[in-house]
Design a protein around this motif. Sequence first.
Motif, PDB file in Angstrom:
ATOM      1  N   LEU A 129       0.884  -1.177   0.070  1.00  0.00           N
ATOM      2  CA  LEU A 129       0.355  -0.050  -0.223  1.00  0.00           C
ATOM      3  C   LEU A 129       0.856   1.516  -0.330  1.00  0.00           C
ATOM      4  N   THR A 130       1.666   1.153   1.087  1.00  0.00           N
ATOM      5  CA  THR A 130       3.013   2.401   0.562  1.00  0.00           C
ATOM      6  C   THR A 130       3.158   2.797  -0.590  1.00  0.00           C
ATOM      7  N   ASP A 131       3.843   1.178  -0.754  1.00  0.00           N
ATOM      8  CA  ASP A 131       5.142   1.401  -2.634  1.00  0.00           C
ATOM      9  C   ASP A 131       3.599   1.841  -3.143  1.00  0.00           C
ATOM     10  N   ALA A 132       2.504   1.913  -3.051  1.00  0.00           N
ATOM     11  CA  ALA A 132       1.880   2.902  -4.260  1.00  0.00           C
ATOM     12  C   ALA A 132       1.508   3.879  -3.630  1.00  0.00           C
ATOM     13  N   TYR A 133       0.942   4.341  -2.786  1.00  0.00           N
ATOM     14  CA  TYR A 133       1.189   5.418  -1.467  1.00  0.00           C
ATOM     15  C   TYR A 133       1.587   6.793  -2.746  1.00  0.00           C
ATOM     16  N   GLY A 134       3.415   6.375  -2.789  1.00  0.00           N
ATOM     17  CA  GLY A 134       4.565   6.942  -3.281  1.00  0.00           C
ATOM     18  C   GLY A 134       4.139   6.754  -5.101  1.00  0.00           C
ATOM     19  N   PHE A 135       4.014   6.116  -5.635  1.00  0.00           N
ATOM     20  CA  PHE A 135       3.590   5.999  -6.723  1.00  0.00           C
ATOM     21  C   PHE A 135       2.519   6.905  -7.309  1.00  0.00           C
ATOM     22  N   ALA A 136       1.423   7.045  -6.158  1.00  0.00           N
ATOM     23  CA  ALA A 136       0.782   8.299  -6.767  1.00  0.00           C
ATOM     24  C   ALA A 136       1.020   8.901  -6.586  1.00  0.00           C
ATOM     25  N   LEU A 137       1.717   9.752  -5.235  1.00  0.00           N
ATOM     26  CA  LEU A 137       2.417  10.657  -5.359  1.00  0.00           C
ATOM     27  C   LEU A 137       2.782  11.259  -6.725  1.00  0.00           C
ATOM     28  N   TYR A 138       4.108  10.698  -6.634  1.00  0.00           N
ATOM     29  CA  TYR A 138       4.612  10.539  -7.575  1.00  0.00           C
ATOM     30  C   TYR A 138       4.069  10.810  -8.990  1.00  0.00           C
ATOM     31  N   SER A 139       2.880  10.091  -9.728  1.00  0.00           N
ATOM     32  CA  SER A 139       1.886  10.575 -10.417  1.00  0.00           C
ATOM     33  C   SER A 139       0.919  11.063 -10.266  1.00  0.00           C
ATOM     34  N   ASN A 140       1.380  12.397  -9.254  1.00  0.00           N
ATOM     35  CA  ASN A 140       0.045  13.223  -8.756  1.00  0.00           C
ATOM     36  C   ASN A 140       0.336  14.711  -9.728  1.00  0.00           C
ATOM     37  N   LYS A 141      -0.059  14.672 -10.902  1.00  0.00           N
ATOM     38  CA  LYS A 141       0.585  16.297 -11.264  1.00  0.00           C
ATOM     39  C   LYS A 141       0.500  17.649 -10.595  1.00  0.00           C
ATOM     40  N   SER A 142      -1.202  17.684  -9.914  1.00  0.00           N
ATOM     41  CA  SER A 142      -1.197  18.538  -8.892  1.00  0.00           C
ATOM     42  C   SER A 142      -0.418  18.828  -7.917  1.00  0.00           C
ATOM     43  N   ASN A 143       0.634  17.483  -7.517  1.00  0.00           N
ATOM     44  CA  ASN A 143       1.545  17.831  -6.050  1.00  0.00           C
ATOM     45  C   ASN A 143       0.778  17.692  -5.180  1.00  0.00           C
ATOM     46  N   CYS A 144      -1.190  17.662  -5.435  1.00  0.00           N
ATOM     47  CA  CYS A 144      -1.569  17.727  -3.998  1.00  0.00           C
ATOM     48  C   CYS A 144      -2.141  16.684  -3.169  1.00  0.00           C
ATOM     49  N   LYS A 145      -1.340  16.795  -2.259  1.00  0.00           N
ATOM     50  CA  LYS A 145      -0.642  15.528  -1.656  1.00  0.00           C
ATOM     51  C   LYS A 145      -2.209  15.326  -0.598  1.00  0.00           C
ATOM     52  N   ASP A 146      -3.257  16.368  -0.375  1.00  0.00           N
ATOM     53  CA  ASP A 146      -4.576  16.309   0.709  1.00  0.00           C
ATOM     54  C   ASP A 146      -5.845  15.467  -0.455  1.00  0.00           C
ATOM     55  N   SER A 147      -5.737  15.317  -2.415  1.00  0.00           N
ATOM     56  CA  SER A 147      -6.046  14.302  -3.024  1.00  0.00           C
ATOM     57  C   SER A 147      -5.868  13.104  -3.828  1.00  0.00           C
ATOM     58  N   VAL A 148      -5.204  12.073  -3.025  1.00  0.00           N
ATOM     59  CA  VAL A 148      -4.120  11.305  -3.756  1.00  0.00           C
ATOM     60  C   VAL A 148      -5.370  10.135  -3.196  1.00  0.00           C
ATOM     61  N   GLN A 149      -5.638   9.334  -4.359  1.00  0.00           N
ATOM     62  CA  GLN A 149      -6.319   8.118  -4.065  1.00  0.00           C
ATOM     63  C   GLN A 149      -5.513   7.052  -4.879  1.00  0.00           C
ATOM     64  N   ILE A 150      -5.736   6.420  -4.387  1.00  0.00           N
ATOM     65  CA  ILE A 150      -4.410   5.461  -4.406  1.00  0.00           C
ATOM     66  C   ILE A 150      -5.423   3.904  -5.553  1.00  0.00           C
ATOM     67  N   THR A 151      -5.433   4.267  -6.769  1.00  0.00           N
ATOM     68  CA  THR A 151      -5.940   3.223  -7.758  1.00  0.00           C
ATOM     69  C   THR A 151      -6.012   1.251  -7.781  1.00  0.00           C
ATOM     70  N   LEU A 152      -6.900   0.955  -7.939  1.00  0.00           N
ATOM     71  CA  LEU A 152      -6.172  -0.225  -9.099  1.00  0.00           C
ATOM     72  C   LEU A 152      -5.368  -0.489  -9.776  1.00  0.00           C
ATOM     73  N   LYS A 153      -4.660   0.808 -10.563  1.00  0.00           N
ATOM     74  CA  LYS A 153      -3.384   0.147 -11.904  1.00  0.00           C
ATOM     75  C   LYS A 153      -2.500   0.866 -10.904  1.00  0.00           C
ATOM     76  N   ASP A 154      -2.321   1.479  -9.946  1.00  0.00           N
ATOM     77  CA  ASP A 154      -1.453   2.036  -8.483  1.00  0.00           C
ATOM     78  C   ASP A 154      -1.041   0.934  -7.674  1.00  0.00           C
ATOM     79  N   ILE A 155      -2.128  -0.088  -8.185  1.00  0.00           N
ATOM     80  CA  ILE A 155      -1.653  -1.490  -6.743  1.00  0.00           C
ATOM     81  C   ILE A 155      -0.818  -2.234  -8.100  1.00  0.00           C
ATOM     82  N   GLU A 156      -1.576  -2.702  -9.110  1.00  0.00           N
ATOM     83  CA  GLU A 156      -0.835  -3.309 -10.300  1.00  0.00           C
ATOM     84  C   GLU A 156       0.804  -3.651 -11.118  1.00  0.00           C
ATOM     85  N   GLU A 157       0.671  -1.688 -10.669  1.00  0.00           N
ATOM     86  CA  GLU A 157       2.355  -1.858 -11.623  1.00  0.00           C
ATOM     87  C   GLU A 157       2.647  -1.938 -10.026  1.00  0.00           C
TER      88      GLU A 157
END
Length: 347
Positions: A129-157
């Motif tokens: 989960l935390t690896d996917a969180y880091g990946f989601a943060l890295y992929s989040n173009k807005s760099n807004c930490k408050d609106s991070v959603q971890i998707t199935l695609k993040d987990i699959e990656e």
Amino acid sequence: GILFIDEIGELDNILQNKLLKVLEDKRVEFSSSYYDPDDENTPKYIKYLFDNGAPADFVLIGATTREPGELNPALRSRCTEVYFEPLSSKDIEKIVLNAANKLEVTLEDGVAELISRYTIEGRKAVNILTDAYGFALYSNKSNCKDSVQITLKDIEEVISIGRYVPFERNKDEKEYEVGHIYGLGVSGFLGSTLEIEAAVFTAKKKGAGTVRFNETAGSMAKDSVYNAASVIRKFTDKDIRDYDIHVNVVGGGKIDGPSAGAAITMCVISALLDKPLKQDIALTGEISLRGKVKPVGGIFEKIYGARRKGIKLVLVPKDNENEIPKGLKDIEVRAVGDIEELLSIVF
């Protein structure tokens, strides 16, 4: 007091023997190459401890993930053994949801369930989960930490990069199938399902049929196939020598015991009679030449493995009835004594 030793199985034999002596004598002795009994500057209490030892009357609690047989037998004989149930898929999902709350992130539907398929360890689930969180943060173009959603695609990656392998694959949706059944096996403290299939063909020459089984399987498992052949001849009135029979454990699992005998027998009978088998059933048990279902080991672990697979009904030998865990809600376990009982249930 209480002495708790985590991973007690990692103590070498010398240390386990020393621990055993302390438990028996209720006293611990000290030795050190730095201690000089003739040194007048040594405090009296230090000298007393080295000369007389110290009282050590305690309750020992040890935890280990090793096999019980790997511990010192004398140490084990003084213990009450408590076995813990491995985490279920639902437990892992709960751990993932709690971790998501702490990270203050939202999860797409199915994320917790997907992670639960790839581990039975809470720590590893949180790591994914935390690896996917880091990946989601890295992929989040807005760099807004408050609106991070971890998707199935993040987990699959993360699963793809980490080369994670699922503990149990999704079960086929078919209700009935000819020549296909689930057996049960144990590896260490984990149970798992064995996918067994059988194909039967009329031999080119009458009485010249052959029986073939996985080359990787142990000799006892191969004997189970020949036992099954004899039982089938007795109960179906068909001479199996007139057929070429091929039994396969999907994935080439190495079976080193006779516990797949009942499953193999049902599978071959199904193929021989062209009768479909229920696919929400898993069974374990040795089959005797008289058609009796004989007891086997690892019942607790096997039932747990069947639960992970989504099996609804597990059939175990009658003599293993006392080993069935109490309070099971998501799976039914029945004890059977002979092949007639098996036939009436699996078909």
